[in-house]
Design a protein around this motif. Structure first.
Motif, PDB file in Angstrom:
ATOM      1  N   TYR A   1      -6.305   1.376  -1.960  1.00 57.69           N
ATOM      2  CA  TYR A   1      -6.456   2.042  -0.660  1.00 57.69           C
ATOM      3  C   TYR A   1      -5.855   3.438  -0.676  1.00 57.69           C
ATOM      4  O   TYR A   1      -4.705   3.622  -1.044  1.00 57.69           O
ATOM      5  CB  TYR A   1      -5.806   1.218   0.451  1.00 57.69           C
TER       6      TYR A   1
ATOM      7  N   ASP B   1      -3.624   0.423  -5.890  1.00 54.83           N
ATOM      8  CA  ASP B   1      -3.583  -0.601  -4.826  1.00 54.83           C
ATOM      9  C   ASP B   1      -4.882  -0.630  -4.016  1.00 54.83           C
ATOM     10  O   ASP B   1      -4.986  -1.331  -3.026  1.00 54.83           O
ATOM     11  CB  ASP B   1      -2.376  -0.383  -3.905  1.00 54.83           C
TER      12      ASP B   1
ATOM     13  N   ASN C   1       0.847  -1.187   0.000  1.00 60.80           N
ATOM     14  CA  ASN C   1       0.000   0.000   0.000  1.00 60.80           C
ATOM     15  C   ASN C   1       0.881   1.235   0.000  1.00 60.80           C
ATOM     16  O   ASN C   1       1.422   1.629   1.036  1.00 60.80           O
ATOM     17  CB  ASN C   1      -0.931  -0.028   1.218  1.00 60.80           C
ATOM     18  N   THR C   2       1.046   1.816  -1.181  1.00 59.84           N
ATOM     19  CA  THR C   2       1.839   3.036  -1.333  1.00 59.84           C
ATOM     20  C   THR C   2       0.942   4.098  -1.973  1.00 59.84           C
ATOM     21  O   THR C   2      -0.286   3.982  -1.914  1.00 59.84           O
ATOM     22  CB  THR C   2       3.077   2.772  -2.210  1.00 59.84           C
TER      23      THR C   2
HETATM   24 CA   LIG Z   1      -2.501   3.343  -1.546  1.00 59.30          CA
END
Ligand SMILES: [Ca+2]
Length: 289
Positions: free
Chosen positions: A194, A192, A178-179
């Motif tokens: 999120y 991703d 999660n980046t």
């Molecule tokens: Ca993200």
């Protein structure tokens, strides 16, 4: 040990010469064997600790005026730093363009007093200062990792690799952490899925079976950070000069790390966070030696 992975001791190449100055030089480091949490401490786990101990986190206490000379008295209330996406491109040299000191923000209210953690029990806990992380660790009979232990664990046995999973950011198009994809701090492409934190274990584990060793939240370590004049992109402080509090190394990068600003979802990446800092993108995990 429940939800922990036992790692044998070993020697590994720590740091990187290919990215930011504070990661240099690459050197061989040896760590003894230890157990490490499979994932960052979650909201649910932290809640159990608070219920058992009555612990009040740093962000829930009003700052002491002597620690923040020159601060506006109106700011000396419980609160924390919350990320606010900008409406368009901004000057990336000024973190005030996206960090907002928010009264009433804390681990139960990650975006401020009107927010809550309902549905986020399996997300990493955030808005915890280094002392909160250390208190949790002591309660759990654990410790905070050293930076070397953390980096050794995050590499998952891959020697000198850029990422915890190898060299390619998204192998075969698969998101591995999660980046932030897109132009920080205004355009989040959500490849991703999120925008903020994500449930732990959403993305594949590394070679040691450890989850979220890159992205999602930065993680506190026990090591002091020697300021080397490097730009503190991810670790805003309420005060920059004459800091009243020392900095500790944080590792792993977060959901706010984007290549145009902070390519730090890598095992070698590191920042120095003042121990009184609490934000929506720093959490922790523990070890047992
Ligand atoms: Ca993200």
């Amino acid at each position: 040990m429940k939800n922990m992975v036992e790692l044998p001791g070993g020697t590994f190449r720590m740091g990187s010469d290919r990215f930011y100055p504070e990661e240099r030089p690459v050197r061989e480091v040896t760590v003894e064997g230890f157990h490490v949490d499979r994932h960052p401490v979650t909201v649910a786990e932290f809640r159990r600790f608070v219920k058992a101990t009555g612990h009040v986190t740093w962000a829930e206490k009003a700052p002491v005026a002597d620690d923040y000379p020159g601060a506006d008295p109106e700011d000396l209330v419980p609160g924390s730093l919350v990320f606010r996406k900008s409406s368009g491109p901004v000057d990336l040299r000024d973190f005030r363009n996206w960090w907002s000191w928010t009264p009433g923000a804390d681990w139960r209210h990650p975006e401020g007093p009107d927010s809550n953690v309902g549905g986020r029990e399996q997300h990493p806990v955030t808005h915890v200062a280094c002392s909160d992380a250390a208190a949790y660790a002591a309660w759990a009979g654990k410790s905070l990792p050293t930076e070397a232990e953390w980096e050794y664990a995050s590499r998952g046995g891959l020697d000198g690799a850029t990422f915890t999973w190898g060299e390619e950011f998204a192998p075969k198009g698969r998101m591995m952490a999660n980046t932030w994809q897109g132009e920080f701090p205004w355009q989040n492409l959500l490849l991703d899925r999120y925008e903020g934190t994500s449930p732990v274990e959403t993305y594949p584990p590394n070679g040691y079976g450890l989850f979220d060793m890159a992205g999602n939240v930065w993680e506190w370590t026990a090591d002091d950070f020697a300021r080397q004049g490097s730009h503190m992109c991810c670790a805003p402080s309420r005060q920059e000069d004459g800091e009243a509090f020392p900095r500790k190394v944080i590792k792993g990068g977060s959901h706010l790390c984007a290549p145009n600003y902070c390519l730090r979802y890598r095992p070698a990446a590191r920042q120095g966070e003042t121990v009184d800092s609490t934000t929506c993108h720093v959490g922790f995990r523990c070890v047992i030696r």
